[in-house]
Design a protein around this motif. Structure first.
Motif, PDB file in Angstrom:
ATOM      1  N   ILE A 132      62.367  39.209  36.300  1.00 60.39           N
ATOM      2  CA  ILE A 132      63.207  39.355  37.611  1.00 60.39           C
ATOM      3  C   ILE A 132      62.169  39.006  38.266  1.00 60.39           C
ATOM      4  N   TYR A 133      63.146  38.332  39.074  1.00 62.42           N
ATOM      5  CA  TYR A 133      61.967  37.743  40.614  1.00 62.42           C
ATOM      6  C   TYR A 133      61.414  38.737  40.880  1.00 62.42           C
ATOM      7  N   ASN A 134      61.795  39.966  41.161  1.00 67.09           N
ATOM      8  CA  ASN A 134      61.320  41.055  42.432  1.00 67.09           C
ATOM      9  C   ASN A 134      59.889  41.556  41.278  1.00 67.09           C
ATOM     10  N   ASP A 135      59.458  41.162  40.304  1.00 67.35           N
ATOM     11  CA  ASP A 135      59.290  41.932  39.819  1.00 67.35           C
ATOM     12  C   ASP A 135      57.416  40.954  38.914  1.00 67.35           C
ATOM     13  N   ARG A 136      57.564  39.234  39.840  1.00 69.83           N
ATOM     14  CA  ARG A 136      56.774  38.626  39.162  1.00 69.83           C
ATOM     15  C   ARG A 136      55.399  39.181  40.039  1.00 69.83           C
ATOM     16  N   LEU A 137      55.506  39.924  41.098  1.00 66.17           N
ATOM     17  CA  LEU A 137      54.154  39.909  41.724  1.00 66.17           C
ATOM     18  C   LEU A 137      53.261  40.903  40.934  1.00 66.17           C
ATOM     19  N   ALA A 138      53.790  41.597  40.326  1.00 70.50           N
ATOM     20  CA  ALA A 138      53.565  42.895  38.958  1.00 70.50           C
ATOM     21  C   ALA A 138      53.095  42.152  38.054  1.00 70.50           C
ATOM     22  N   TYR A 139      53.645  41.194  37.589  1.00 69.52           N
ATOM     23  CA  TYR A 139      54.068  40.819  36.404  1.00 69.52           C
ATOM     24  C   TYR A 139      53.155  40.328  36.536  1.00 69.52           C
ATOM     25  N   ASN A 140      52.842  38.983  37.371  1.00 68.23           N
ATOM     26  CA  ASN A 140      51.716  38.366  37.552  1.00 68.23           C
ATOM     27  C   ASN A 140      50.073  39.065  37.361  1.00 68.23           C
ATOM     28  N   SER A 141      50.434  39.933  38.088  1.00 72.73           N
ATOM     29  CA  SER A 141      48.406  40.687  37.830  1.00 72.73           C
ATOM     30  C   SER A 141      48.696  40.884  36.934  1.00 72.73           C
ATOM     31  N   THR A 142      49.166  41.957  35.975  1.00 72.01           N
ATOM     32  CA  THR A 142      48.952  42.563  34.503  1.00 72.01           C
ATOM     33  C   THR A 142      48.906  41.704  33.701  1.00 72.01           C
ATOM     34  N   ILE A 143      49.571  40.411  33.544  1.00 74.32           N
ATOM     35  CA  ILE A 143      49.257  38.863  32.724  1.00 74.32           C
ATOM     36  C   ILE A 143      47.940  38.800  33.781  1.00 74.32           C
ATOM     37  N   LYS A 144      47.650  38.748  34.184  1.00 75.96           N
ATOM     38  CA  LYS A 144      46.164  37.703  34.857  1.00 75.96           C
ATOM     39  C   LYS A 144      45.057  39.126  34.851  1.00 75.96           C
ATOM     40  N   VAL A 145      45.068  40.441  34.204  1.00 81.52           N
ATOM     41  CA  VAL A 145      44.145  41.142  33.311  1.00 81.52           C
ATOM     42  C   VAL A 145      43.724  40.498  32.341  1.00 81.52           C
ATOM     43  N   GLU A 179      51.354  34.093  25.009  1.00 82.42           N
ATOM     44  CA  GLU A 179      52.669  33.710  25.614  1.00 82.42           C
ATOM     45  C   GLU A 179      52.586  32.505  25.920  1.00 82.42           C
ATOM     46  N   GLY A 180      52.324  31.521  24.723  1.00 80.14           N
ATOM     47  CA  GLY A 180      52.733  29.507  25.258  1.00 80.14           C
ATOM     48  C   GLY A 180      52.336  29.469  26.175  1.00 80.14           C
ATOM     49  N   LEU A 181      52.785  28.170  26.528  1.00 83.59           N
ATOM     50  CA  LEU A 181      52.364  27.042  27.584  1.00 83.59           C
ATOM     51  C   LEU A 181      52.393  27.913  28.578  1.00 83.59           C
ATOM     52  N   LEU A 182      51.152  27.777  29.601  1.00 82.69           N
ATOM     53  CA  LEU A 182      50.479  28.351  30.675  1.00 82.69           C
ATOM     54  C   LEU A 182      50.459  27.200  31.788  1.00 82.69           C
ATOM     55  N   GLN A 183      50.886  28.094  32.834  1.00 80.32           N
ATOM     56  CA  GLN A 183      50.782  26.585  33.738  1.00 80.32           C
ATOM     57  C   GLN A 183      49.015  27.187  34.724  1.00 80.32           C
ATOM     58  N   PRO A 184      48.864  26.223  34.750  1.00 80.25           N
ATOM     59  CA  PRO A 184      47.371  26.219  35.403  1.00 80.25           C
ATOM     60  C   PRO A 184      47.552  27.395  37.262  1.00 80.25           C
ATOM     61  N   GLY A 185      49.265  27.452  37.651  1.00 76.62           N
ATOM     62  CA  GLY A 185      48.484  28.859  38.734  1.00 76.62           C
ATOM     63  C   GLY A 185      48.592  30.017  38.090  1.00 76.62           C
ATOM     64  N   LEU A 186      48.564  30.228  36.939  1.00 73.71           N
ATOM     65  CA  LEU A 186      48.508  31.538  36.247  1.00 73.71           C
ATOM     66  C   LEU A 186      47.084  31.873  36.363  1.00 73.71           C
ATOM     67  N   PHE A 187      46.320  30.960  35.794  1.00 72.47           N
ATOM     68  CA  PHE A 187      44.759  31.141  35.691  1.00 72.47           C
ATOM     69  C   PHE A 187      44.244  30.130  35.535  1.00 72.47           C
ATOM     70  N   ILE A 188      43.922  29.393  37.137  1.00 74.81           N
ATOM     71  CA  ILE A 188      42.240  28.355  37.357  1.00 74.81           C
ATOM     72  C   ILE A 188      41.937  29.303  37.532  1.00 74.81           C
ATOM     73  N   ASP A 189      42.668  29.983  39.158  1.00 78.63           N
ATOM     74  CA  ASP A 189      41.197  30.578  40.147  1.00 78.63           C
ATOM     75  C   ASP A 189      40.735  31.774  39.336  1.00 78.63           C
ATOM     76  N   LEU A 190      41.216  32.882  37.863  1.00 77.74           N
ATOM     77  CA  LEU A 190      40.598  33.156  37.228  1.00 77.74           C
ATOM     78  C   LEU A 190      39.636  32.076  36.688  1.00 77.74           C
ATOM     79  N   VAL A 191      40.334  31.029  36.062  1.00 77.69           N
ATOM     80  CA  VAL A 191      38.613  30.452  35.535  1.00 77.69           C
ATOM     81  C   VAL A 191      37.627  29.953  36.628  1.00 77.69           C
ATOM     82  N   GLU A 192      37.624  29.581  38.118  1.00 77.20           N
ATOM     83  CA  GLU A 192      36.940  29.826  39.210  1.00 77.20           C
ATOM     84  C   GLU A 192      36.214  31.150  39.170  1.00 77.20           C
TER      85      GLU A 192
END
Ligand code: C2E
Ligand code: CA
Ligand code: CA
Ligand code: CA
Length: 278
Positions: A11-24, A68-81
């Motif tokens: 759900i669009y509204n949950d995207r930020l929360a979702y992204n920060s959860t998955i990023k951890v 999670e399947g195939l992830l786009q770099p927007g989700l993880f490149i900053d983490l890699v850096e």
């Protein structure tokens, strides 16, 4: 074990929360992803619209994540850096790209491949010797390899960037400035750095058919680059109309969903031959 989080239906509204959860979660898995070869390269075509043929490809990373399947770099490149594995990560992507150049070359297709670098790579004193050795043992033609650098990457330390770029040039590797026009110092680059190609950011292309200012800006950048003998590639081309305007503005190399999304190397093959018409 993380439950599969469904990226497509979030759900669009949950995207930020979702992204920060998955990023951890993702952050903790980066190292094993690297050793388990979960990072893969996809390739997006660059097309010469006048000659109607493939001009090269850009290597774009994906994370083939077990849950999670195939992830786009927007989700993880900053983490890699941020995580300190960026050096090992870039070496890995570069090795994959060089292997692909070698495989295509062996089939008789000399297709230029560009690889995205991070700012941190320029600051890594071991990077140049690594690249030199990689070229040496792979025996690919160095001019088939190109590095894409963002404006912010090269501005971290301009003196270092100049020296590193001079090394690349000396090795025969091409360089391009990515997302050109989005930073505050685009023109400083053109003055300071000896680069082969400018990649015009997709934000300019989006308005090119209906915003006269965007078209004028693109026209100006194209003519400036031509005077400086710098090649220009338009990014994010999504329609024939945009391609037509770009051709009128003398911008002939284009990349974008209209010509093809990033795909595995095996799906590039049909139009691989530089002399085969698209
Ligand atoms: P980028 O280098 O500017 O790559 C182009 C991005 O635009 C890609 O997004 C691509 O899928 C997308 N794109 C291409 N054509 C179109 C189009 O016609 N329309 C639209 N709307 N988008 C288009 P992606 O795959 O999400 O990659 C995002 C960024 O991640 C890249 O931007 C690049 O900065 C970074 N990246 C990707 N691979 C690597 C890598 O191997 N190393 C490093 N350091 N960064 C990478
Ligand atoms: Ca790029
Ligand atoms: Ca050699
Ligand atoms: Ca770009």
């Amino acid at each position: 074990r993380a439950k599969r989080l469904r990226l497509g239906v979030q759900i669009y509204n949950d995207r930020l929360a979702y992204n920060s959860t998955i990023k951890v979660t993702l952050r903790g898995q980066l190292r094993s992803a690297l050793t388990n070869n979960e990072f893969v390269l996809y390739y997006q075509p660059k097309v010469d619209i006048r000659q109607k043929r493939l001009a090269g490809v850009e290597a774009i990373v994906r994370w083939n994540h077990p849950d999670e399947g195939l992830l786009q770099p927007g989700l993880f490149i900053d983490l890699v850096e941020q995580s300190g594995i960026i050096h090992a990560f870039t070496r890995y992507t570069l090795e994959l790209a060089v292997k692909q150049i070698k495989a295509w070359s062996a089939l008789g297709y000399e297709l230029p491949v560009s690889v995205n670098l991070s700012a941190y790579n320029l600051l890594d004193s071991a990077f140049i010797p690594f690249v030199r050795e990689l070229l040496d043992k792979s025996n690919i033609k160095p001019e088939l390899l190109e590095f894409e650098l963002t404006e912010s990457a090269t501005m971290v330390d301009i003196a270092v960037s100049r020296r590193v770029l001079a090394n690349f040039r000396e090795m025969g590797i091409k360089t391009s400035i990515d997302d050109f026009g989005t930073g505050m110092s685009s023109f400083a680059y053109l003055r300071e750095l000896d680069i082969n190609t400018v990649k015009l950011d997709q934000s300019f292309i989006a308005g090119i058919t209906h915003e006269p200012r965007d078209a004028k800006i693109v026209e100006g950048i194209v003519s400036l680059c031509r005077n400086l003998n710098i090649e220009i590639v338009a990014e994010g081309v999504e329609s024939q109309e945009q391609a037509d305007v770009l051709e009128q503005l003398h911008c002939y190399i284009v990349q974008g969903y209209f010509y093809g999304r990033p795909v595995p190397a095996s799906e590039i093959t049909i139009n691989l031959n530089g002399h085969e018409r698209l």
